[in-house]
Scaffold this active site. Structure first.
Site, mmCIF file in Angstrom:
data_model
loop_
_atom_site.group_PDB
_atom_site.id
_atom_site.type_symbol
_atom_site.label_atom_id
_atom_site.label_comp_id
_atom_site.label_asym_id
_atom_site.label_seq_id
_atom_site.Cartn_x
_atom_site.Cartn_y
_atom_site.Cartn_z
ATOM 1 N N ASP A 15 -4.088 -6.149 4.936
ATOM 2 C CA ASP A 15 -5.073 -7.015 5.557
ATOM 3 C C ASP A 15 -5.253 -8.723 5.257
ATOM 4 O O ASP A 15 -5.563 -9.374 5.731
ATOM 5 C CB ASP A 15 -6.541 -6.435 5.428
ATOM 6 N N ASP B 76 -4.368 -9.390 12.742
ATOM 7 C CA ASP B 76 -4.376 -7.899 13.361
ATOM 8 C C ASP B 76 -3.653 -7.470 14.462
ATOM 9 O O ASP B 76 -3.960 -8.039 15.356
ATOM 10 C CB ASP B 76 -5.901 -7.752 13.498
ATOM 11 N N LYS C 125 -11.340 -3.055 18.346
ATOM 12 C CA LYS C 125 -9.891 -3.729 18.516
ATOM 13 C C LYS C 125 -9.347 -3.362 19.686
ATOM 14 O O LYS C 125 -8.199 -3.598 20.402
ATOM 15 C CB LYS C 125 -9.012 -3.019 17.737
ATOM 16 N N ASN D 177 0.890 -1.231 0.151
ATOM 17 C CA ASN D 177 -0.004 -0.163 0.007
ATOM 18 C C ASN D 177 1.014 1.177 -0.123
ATOM 19 O O ASN D 177 2.128 1.251 -0.111
ATOM 20 C CB ASN D 177 -0.886 -0.268 1.211
#
Ligand code: CTP
Length: 416
Positions: free
Chosen positions: A294, A320, A357, A226
């Site tokens: 992800d 995660d 989270k 990314n």
């Protein structure tokens, strides 16, 4: 837990500048890391004077240590010239800290017993200065009750310990006993001096920061990634360090230079990032600024050839890292901060992320292309805490980092 220092005004003076380090090199294979340690300490403005034990000589030469440190390498307890010029008493007193690296089981036992049968152990017994050791030995030797008992005694005498870590050992076994890596030793020294100088409100606290993108390989030559530049995460690591925290920065591939005084672990994939973060625990503060991919791709062993049809990529969910670090438990940092990179419904999505989270705070930022956040130098963020939402003005990423570090210092003052 830790004593909180209130010197928020302290500037970014390098913590090791002009510090005098008496480095005792004992006889372990990790002595091969010592030249790099000396080089990096001197780069940071410290002066290094070495004592090399008989055992140490098997792994590194006095000439190497002398040329890298720019000082004579001391070896002999009964050298008339050395005693005339620089006795063991002066050697040990003219230092700001004595660092034993590598510290073998033998030298630890001698320190515990107060033996003084060579220059190194004599200097250690004659000193009134702080002492830090970086143990290095075989896992069985490290876990042996004798070594563990010695370790406990040394700790009660205020000897600082850095490492050892787990990993492959030179003897072919795997486990605890591997000498701390050079950046870890430097971070421990910086932390020691920060604390000694009452420098910064975060002195004595440990922070873990993630930064940059992750790269997920498709085949040996391709990957998905990314646009994260790592600028914000690196700036946060720097700001926390300047406030006195001992910082471990776990970074994906970026163009950013390694921040000075920060322990850095370079990784590529999300799985590696998670592993590195877990190895850096315990920490008081965690800031997850990385743009973690992800998904990972089921990696092809060989380069995928261009056939007539485009290949389908098989994706699997990545762990995660923020959610893992935030899980309640013994190793959960007292303050866990995540980011929310959104292109729509910024605040709403960020609040949901905070809850989902289990993060304490979320720094929400709009990463739509028009904002120029990804890769740019400025950022407009909103800090979301249990108390509500703070809208910060558009600031340079460096200023966002400083403001966040100040908020963290306030939290630490109130809660830790
Ligand atoms: N994060 C993480 N590990 C992941 C994904 C995200 O630690 N595998 C962290 C990021 O470092 C950040 C926060 O979680 O602190 C939110 O990341 P973000 O990319 O905004 O959200 P995602 O969880 O990836 O969700 P989505 O892409 O659906 O917005």
């Amino acid at each position: 837990m830790n004593t909180i220092m209130r010197d928020i005004t302290s500037g970014p003076t390098p913590l090791l500048e002009n510090k005098r380090i008496l480095l005792i090199v004992a006889g372990g294979i990790a002595a091969v890391k010592v030249p790099d340690l000396i080089r990096r300490l001197r780069e940071r403005g410290a002066s290094v004077r070495c004592i090399l034990t008989k055992g140490g000589e098997n792994f590194v030469t006095p000439l190497t240590l002398a040329s890298l440190s720019g000082e004579k390498c001391y070896q002999d307890l009964f050298s008339l010239t050395d005693e005339a010029e620089m006795g063991h008493i002066r050697l040990s007193r003219e230092a700001d800290i004595i660092l034993v690296a590598p510290a073998t089981a033998d030298i630890m036992a001698k320190m515990t017993a107060g033996l003084a049968d060579d220059l190194a152990t004599t200097a250690l017994l004659a000193t009134d200065k702080p002492v830090m050791i970086a143990p290095s030995m075989n896992v069985m030797m490290w876990t042996h009750p004798a070594t563990q008992a010695n370790l406990q005694i040394l700790q009660t005498r205020d000897v600082r310990i850095v490492g050892p870590g787990a990993g492959d050992l030179a003897c072919g076994e795997v486990g605890d006993g591997r000498m701390a890596e050079v950046p870890e030793i430097i971070a421990a020294l910086a932390r020691f001096f920060a604390k000694a100088q009452n420098r910064g409100p975060l002195s004595g606290f440990k922070a873990l920061v993630t930064s940059g993108p992750t790269h997920e390989p498709i085949d040996p030559v391709r990957y998905i990634a990314n646009r994260s530049s790592g600028k914000q995460g690196h700036a946060i690591a720097t700001a926390l360090n300047e406030m006195g925290a001992a910082v471990t920065l776990v970074s994906g591939p970026t163009q950013e230079p390694d921040p000075d005084g920060v322990e850095i672990i370079h990784v590529e994939t999300a799985a590696q990032m998670l592993k590195a973060c877990q190895s850096a625990l315990p920490a008081d503060i965690a800031v997850c600024a990385a743009a973690v991919a992800d998904w990972s791709v089921e990696e092809a062993a060989q380069k995928i050839k261009k056939g007539s049809n485009a290949p389908a990529l098989k994706l699997a969910s990545n762990p995660d890292i923020l959610a893992t670090l935030s899980k309640p438990g013994k190793t959960r940092p007292a303050l866990v901060i995540g980011f929310a990179a959104e292109t729509e419904n910024l605040i709403e999505n960020a609040k949901l992320k905070r809850a989902k989270k289990n993060a304490d705070w979320i720094v929400a930022n709009d990463v739509s292309a028009r904002t120029g956040t990804f890769g740019g130098d400025s950022n407009t963020v909103h800090l979301i805490t249990a108390e509500g939402v703070e809208n910060w003005p558009t600031l340079k990423k460096r200023a966002v980092a400083e403001r966040l570090a100040e908020r963290i210092a306030k939290f630490v003052e109130r809660h830790l």
